[in-house]
Design an enzyme around this catalytic site. Structure first.
Site, PDB file in Angstrom:
ATOM      1  NE  ARG A  91      -0.762  10.284  -3.304  1.00 10.53           N
ATOM      2  CZ  ARG A  91      -1.015  10.730  -2.074  1.00 10.53           C
ATOM      3  NH1 ARG A  91      -0.490  11.865  -1.662  1.00 10.53           N
ATOM      4  NH2 ARG A  91      -1.804  10.047  -1.291  1.00 10.53           N
TER       5      ARG A  91
ATOM      6  CE1 TYR B 160      -4.738  -0.077  12.689  1.00  7.73           C
ATOM      7  CE2 TYR B 160      -5.668   0.181  10.503  1.00  7.73           C
ATOM      8  CZ  TYR B 160      -5.217   0.728  11.691  1.00  7.73           C
ATOM      9  OH  TYR B 160      -5.268   2.080  11.868  1.00  7.73           O
TER      10      TYR B 160
ATOM     11  CG  ASP C 254      -8.100   2.928   9.060  1.00  7.72           C
ATOM     12  OD1 ASP C 254      -7.275   3.142   9.964  1.00  7.72           O
ATOM     13  OD2 ASP C 254      -7.820   2.974   7.846  1.00  7.72           O
TER      14      ASP C 254
ATOM     15  NE  ARG D 230       3.517   6.774  13.913  1.00  6.71           N
ATOM     16  CZ  ARG D 230       2.560   6.252  13.165  1.00  6.71           C
ATOM     17  NH1 ARG D 230       2.367   6.677  11.940  1.00  6.71           N
ATOM     18  NH2 ARG D 230       1.774   5.308  13.627  1.00  6.71           N
TER      19      ARG D 230
ATOM     20  CD  GLU E 223       3.497   5.424  17.022  1.00  7.38           C
ATOM     21  OE1 GLU E 223       2.828   6.478  16.942  1.00  7.38           O
ATOM     22  OE2 GLU E 223       3.357   4.473  16.235  1.00  7.38           O
TER      23      GLU E 223
ATOM     24  NE  ARG F 203       3.918  -4.013  14.224  1.00  6.40           N
ATOM     25  CZ  ARG F 203       3.735  -2.712  14.002  1.00  6.40           C
ATOM     26  NH1 ARG F 203       4.438  -1.797  14.627  1.00  6.40           N
ATOM     27  NH2 ARG F 203       2.827  -2.302  13.137  1.00  6.40           N
TER      28      ARG F 203
ATOM     29  NE  ARG G 250      -0.761  -0.654   4.872  1.00  8.40           N
ATOM     30  CZ  ARG G 250      -0.919   0.149   5.898  1.00  8.40           C
ATOM     31  NH1 ARG G 250      -1.631   1.240   5.773  1.00  8.40           N
ATOM     32  NH2 ARG G 250      -0.366  -0.137   7.055  1.00  8.40           N
TER      33      ARG G 250
HETATM   34  P1  FAD Z   1     -11.059  -0.846  20.663  1.00  4.45           P
HETATM   35  O1  FAD Z   1     -11.071   0.609  20.441  1.00  4.45           O
HETATM   36  O2  FAD Z   1      -9.761  -1.491  20.956  1.00  4.45           O
HETATM   37  O3  FAD Z   1     -12.070  -1.166  21.853  1.00  4.45           O
HETATM   38  C1  FAD Z   1     -12.112  -2.415  22.506  1.00  4.45           C
HETATM   39  C2  FAD Z   1     -12.472  -2.178  23.959  1.00  4.45           C
HETATM   40  O4  FAD Z   1     -12.716  -3.444  24.593  1.00  4.45           O
HETATM   41  C3  FAD Z   1     -11.367  -1.506  24.763  1.00  4.45           C
HETATM   42  O5  FAD Z   1     -11.851  -0.326  25.355  1.00  4.45           O
HETATM   43  C4  FAD Z   1     -10.977  -2.548  25.812  1.00  4.45           C
HETATM   44  O6  FAD Z   1     -10.618  -1.977  27.058  1.00  4.45           O
HETATM   45  C5  FAD Z   1     -12.249  -3.362  25.917  1.00  4.45           C
HETATM   46  N1  FAD Z   1     -12.008  -4.713  26.422  1.00  4.45           N
HETATM   47  C6  FAD Z   1     -11.125  -5.630  25.939  1.00  4.45           C
HETATM   48  N2  FAD Z   1     -11.160  -6.750  26.691  1.00  4.45           N
HETATM   49  C7  FAD Z   1     -12.080  -6.548  27.671  1.00  4.45           C
HETATM   50  C8  FAD Z   1     -12.553  -7.333  28.766  1.00  4.45           C
HETATM   51  N3  FAD Z   1     -12.062  -8.557  29.006  1.00  4.45           N
HETATM   52  N4  FAD Z   1     -13.504  -6.808  29.563  1.00  4.45           N
HETATM   53  C9  FAD Z   1     -13.987  -5.570  29.358  1.00  4.45           C
HETATM   54  N5  FAD Z   1     -13.571  -4.777  28.332  1.00  4.45           N
HETATM   55  C10 FAD Z   1     -12.630  -5.261  27.504  1.00  4.45           C
HETATM   56  N6  FAD Z   1      -8.128   4.357  12.883  1.00  4.45           N
HETATM   57  C11 FAD Z   1      -8.355   5.363  12.015  1.00  4.45           C
HETATM   58  O7  FAD Z   1      -9.408   5.386  11.350  1.00  4.45           O
HETATM   59  N7  FAD Z   1      -7.442   6.395  11.869  1.00  4.45           N
HETATM   60  C12 FAD Z   1      -6.283   6.439  12.571  1.00  4.45           C
HETATM   61  O8  FAD Z   1      -5.494   7.366  12.418  1.00  4.45           O
HETATM   62  C13 FAD Z   1      -6.019   5.374  13.484  1.00  4.45           C
HETATM   63  N8  FAD Z   1      -4.873   5.366  14.191  1.00  4.45           N
HETATM   64  C14 FAD Z   1      -4.622   4.328  15.036  1.00  4.45           C
HETATM   65  C15 FAD Z   1      -3.427   4.333  15.749  1.00  4.45           C
HETATM   66  C16 FAD Z   1      -3.140   3.291  16.600  1.00  4.45           C
HETATM   67  C17 FAD Z   1      -1.864   3.304  17.368  1.00  4.45           C
HETATM   68  C18 FAD Z   1      -4.051   2.205  16.732  1.00  4.45           C
HETATM   69  C19 FAD Z   1      -3.733   1.048  17.626  1.00  4.45           C
HETATM   70  C20 FAD Z   1      -5.242   2.210  16.040  1.00  4.45           C
HETATM   71  C21 FAD Z   1      -5.546   3.271  15.185  1.00  4.45           C
HETATM   72  N9  FAD Z   1      -6.741   3.312  14.479  1.00  4.45           N
HETATM   73  C22 FAD Z   1      -6.988   4.336  13.606  1.00  4.45           C
HETATM   74  C23 FAD Z   1      -7.743   2.226  14.617  1.00  4.45           C
HETATM   75  C24 FAD Z   1      -8.797   2.485  15.702  1.00  4.45           C
HETATM   76  O9  FAD Z   1      -8.179   2.579  16.955  1.00  4.45           O
HETATM   77  C25 FAD Z   1      -9.799   1.330  15.651  1.00  4.45           C
HETATM   78  O10 FAD Z   1     -10.540   1.404  14.466  1.00  4.45           O
HETATM   79  C26 FAD Z   1     -10.774   1.319  16.790  1.00  4.45           C
HETATM   80  O11 FAD Z   1     -10.095   1.306  17.999  1.00  4.45           O
HETATM   81  C27 FAD Z   1     -11.625   0.064  16.665  1.00  4.45           C
HETATM   82  O12 FAD Z   1     -12.545   0.025  17.697  1.00  4.45           O
HETATM   83  P2  FAD Z   1     -12.903  -1.333  18.436  1.00  4.45           P
HETATM   84  O13 FAD Z   1     -14.141  -1.028  19.183  1.00  4.45           O
HETATM   85  O14 FAD Z   1     -12.903  -2.469  17.492  1.00  4.45           O
HETATM   86  O15 FAD Z   1     -11.665  -1.629  19.420  1.00  4.45           O
HETATM   87  N1  UDP Z   2       6.902   2.954   6.323  1.00  9.69           N
HETATM   88  C1  UDP Z   2       8.243   3.291   6.215  1.00  9.69           C
HETATM   89  N2  UDP Z   2       8.629   4.579   6.426  1.00  9.69           N
HETATM   90  C2  UDP Z   2       7.758   5.557   6.761  1.00  9.69           C
HETATM   91  C3  UDP Z   2       6.385   5.214   6.893  1.00  9.69           C
HETATM   92  C4  UDP Z   2       5.993   3.902   6.666  1.00  9.69           C
HETATM   93  O1  UDP Z   2       9.057   2.436   5.929  1.00  9.69           O
HETATM   94  O2  UDP Z   2       8.173   6.716   6.956  1.00  9.69           O
HETATM   95  C5  UDP Z   2       6.517   1.542   6.070  1.00  9.69           C
HETATM   96  C6  UDP Z   2       6.653   0.653   7.306  1.00  9.69           C
HETATM   97  O3  UDP Z   2       7.063  -0.634   6.871  1.00  9.69           O
HETATM   98  C7  UDP Z   2       5.249   0.608   7.843  1.00  9.69           C
HETATM   99  C8  UDP Z   2       4.405   0.639   6.563  1.00  9.69           C
HETATM  100  O4  UDP Z   2       5.156   1.477   5.665  1.00  9.69           O
HETATM  101  O5  UDP Z   2       5.021  -0.569   8.573  1.00  9.69           O
HETATM  102  C9  UDP Z   2       3.009   1.204   6.782  1.00  9.69           C
HETATM  103  O6  UDP Z   2       3.132   2.526   7.287  1.00  9.69           O
HETATM  104  P1  UDP Z   2       1.966   3.333   8.004  1.00  9.69           P
HETATM  105  O7  UDP Z   2       2.479   4.668   8.381  1.00  9.69           O
HETATM  106  O8  UDP Z   2       0.757   3.214   7.156  1.00  9.69           O
HETATM  107  O9  UDP Z   2       1.809   2.451   9.310  1.00  9.69           O
HETATM  108  P2  UDP Z   2       0.880   2.652  10.549  1.00  9.69           P
HETATM  109  O10 UDP Z   2       0.464   4.092  10.623  1.00  9.69           O
HETATM  110  O11 UDP Z   2      -0.249   1.704  10.292  1.00  9.69           O
HETATM  111  O12 UDP Z   2       1.761   2.261  11.664  1.00  9.69           O
END
Ligand code: FAD
Ligand code: UDP
Length: 385
Positions: free
Chosen positions: A179, A361, A363, A289, A313, A258, A175
């Site tokens: 560009r 994963y 979004d 980052r 991070e 992870r 992905r």
């Molecule tokens: P979660 O948000 O993980 O909710 C699950 C909940 O279940 C948690 O609150 C947890 O405490 C609870 N739970 C788990 N086990 C138990 C238990 N045994 N008892 C009671 N409660 C429990 N999405 C985007 O669109 N844009 C972004 O820029 C983006 N950035 C991200 C960056 C990071 C670092 C991460 C990890 C994710 C990112 N996401 C992003 C994805 C986004 O976080 C998810 O889409 C969203 O969290 C999904 O919601 P969920 O309800 O499936 O899970």
């Molecule tokens: N990546 C990289 N350099 C960058 C940004 C991304 O090599 O500056 C690679 C890296 O392997 C990463 C993948 O592209 O795992 C996806 O990046 P993204 O930023 O989408 O990852 P996320 O935000 O999901 O951690």
């Protein structure tokens, strides 16, 4: 218990199901979460010293091209016009991402036209064929050539995955956009923005209904509290958004994830890096980052002009007690997941959803979209929709 449905987890998946069942069907829902706040990983909080909104579990940017989801989320919040852009600091020089004509011309100190840049990259990428590339390194080089790969991808990827890029699957990098224009918007979706009053207000608005009761600090596997696996499964329908391997007590083995460590700091300056996210692809930096949260909301006039909040991070493999963030998805994981899927089919009236419940994963817009489908196709009909 006086509830028609129990939802485990108050992230976007769980809250979407709860909101639909409460408002659309008028049925009672109890939502539990083991954390002390709603919202799952999208939760944000105001930094106590500066009032700057901080995304505690990593920066969250909302974007979608799904009109149903866009219409749905706008019931609970308005969105700012924020457009995400990322920069990267390589060898002490800052370049725009994703790799675009600006990055290429800056890197080669050139003024290539799109066609000239294409020809240059094609020559540098000739070492490997994209279709037959066997691992991440070969795939990336076949797409962008070795010099750009070594500058921006190789060491960043090694830091992020703690694995040599020749040992990683080629798909991770598929992905990676390149560009041949100066467009450096990170997302291509129709709709993008940040919740005007913050993520937590948005999430709380979803839960704000008389038919929804939220109980925080409650672990589903703690049989000593009233809304546990032991007391609900078989008694009342359950939507479970926790980890699928945990639900079955790891009977088929642990799925690997992870996790991220975040190091937050308040600095005595109004602007640390001039943008919201700066990547650090070089191996001399242990972090991948740095986020600077004030830049997510340039429209907020209440933020102080002499202080800023940054968050570094770091990425590593998760232990059982760590927060799981990204599925690693090795071959062994995929086999285990299939075994868990078979087990989930045997659980009467328990619905597994969200990123932990499906080991995927997702979004935010995908989590919300898949919860809306689960409501429409499974949970709604069961509860008499
Ligand atoms: P979660 O948000 O993980 O909710 C699950 C909940 O279940 C948690 O609150 C947890 O405490 C609870 N739970 C788990 N086990 C138990 C238990 N045994 N008892 C009671 N409660 C429990 N999405 C985007 O669109 N844009 C972004 O820029 C983006 N950035 C991200 C960056 C990071 C670092 C991460 C990890 C994710 C990112 N996401 C992003 C994805 C986004 O976080 C998810 O889409 C969203 O969290 C999904 O919601 P969920 O309800 O499936 O899970
Ligand atoms: N990546 C990289 N350099 C960058 C940004 C991304 O090599 O500056 C690679 C890296 O392997 C990463 C993948 O592209 O795992 C996806 O990046 P993204 O930023 O989408 O990852 P996320 O935000 O999901 O951690």
């Amino acid at each position: 218990m006086d509830a028609d449905l129990v939802v485990v987890g108050s992230g976007f998946f769980g809250l979407t199901i709860a909101e639909r069942v409460a408002r659309e069907l008028g049925r009672k829902v109890v939502v539990i979460d083991r954390r002390d706040h709603v919202g799952g990983n999208a939760y944000s909080e105001d930094d106590p010293e500066t009032g700057i909104e901080v995304h505690r579990y990593g920066a969250h940017l909302f974007h979608t091209s799904n009109e149903t989801v866009w219409e749905y989320v706008n019931r609970f919040t308005t969105f700012t016009g924020y457009q995400h852009r990322v920069y990267t600091n390589h060898a002490g020089v800052v370049y725009p991402l994703p790799i675009n004509l600006g990055t290429i011309n800056q890197f080669f100190s050139a003024a290539y036209s799109p066609d000239e840049a294409r020809a240059v990259i094609a020559e540098q990428a000739g070492e490997f064929d994209t279709a037959s590339a066997a691992n991440l390194e070969e795939k990336a080089i076949s797409l962008i050539g070795r010099p750009l790969y070594e500058a921006f991808i190789r060491d960043y990827t090694a830091k992020q995955w703690q694995t040599d890029p020749t040992q990683l699957p080629a798909e991770i990098i598929t992905r990676l956009p390149v560009r041949y224009t100066y467009d450096n918007r990170y997302f291509n979706d129709t709709h993008e923005g940040l919740p005007t009053q913050g993520y937590t207000r948005w999430l709380e608005n979803m839960a704000d209904h008389p038919n929804i009761e939220v109980r925080l600090g409650v672990d589903f596997f703690d049989a000593d509290q009233p809304v546990s696996k032991a007391s609900t499964v078989g008694q009342v329908p359950v939507v479970y958004t926790g980890a699928v391997d945990r639900y079955f007590d790891y009977a088929e083995g642990e799925l690997s994830w992870r996790t991220l460590d975040f190091e937050r700091e308040v600095l005595p300056t109004g602007d640390f890096q001039g943008t919201s996210v700066m990547n650090y692809p070089d191996s001399q930096y242990p972090y991948t980052r740095i986020h600077e949260f004030r830049h997510f909301h340039p429209e907020r006039t209440s933020y102080p002009d002499d202080k800023t909040v940054i968050m570094r991070e770091f990425s590593r493999f998760a232990e059982r007690t760590d927060e799981p963030y990204y599925p690693v998805n090795t071959d062994a994981d995929r086999e285990r997941l299939l075994a868990y899927r078979t087990l989930t089919e045997g659980e009467q009236d328990v619905f597994f959803g969200g990123r932990l419940g499906t080991y995927q994963y997702l979004d935010m817009h995908m989590a919300i979209g898949s919860a809306l489908s689960m409501f429409r196709n499974q949970v709604g009909p069961l509860l008499g929709a």
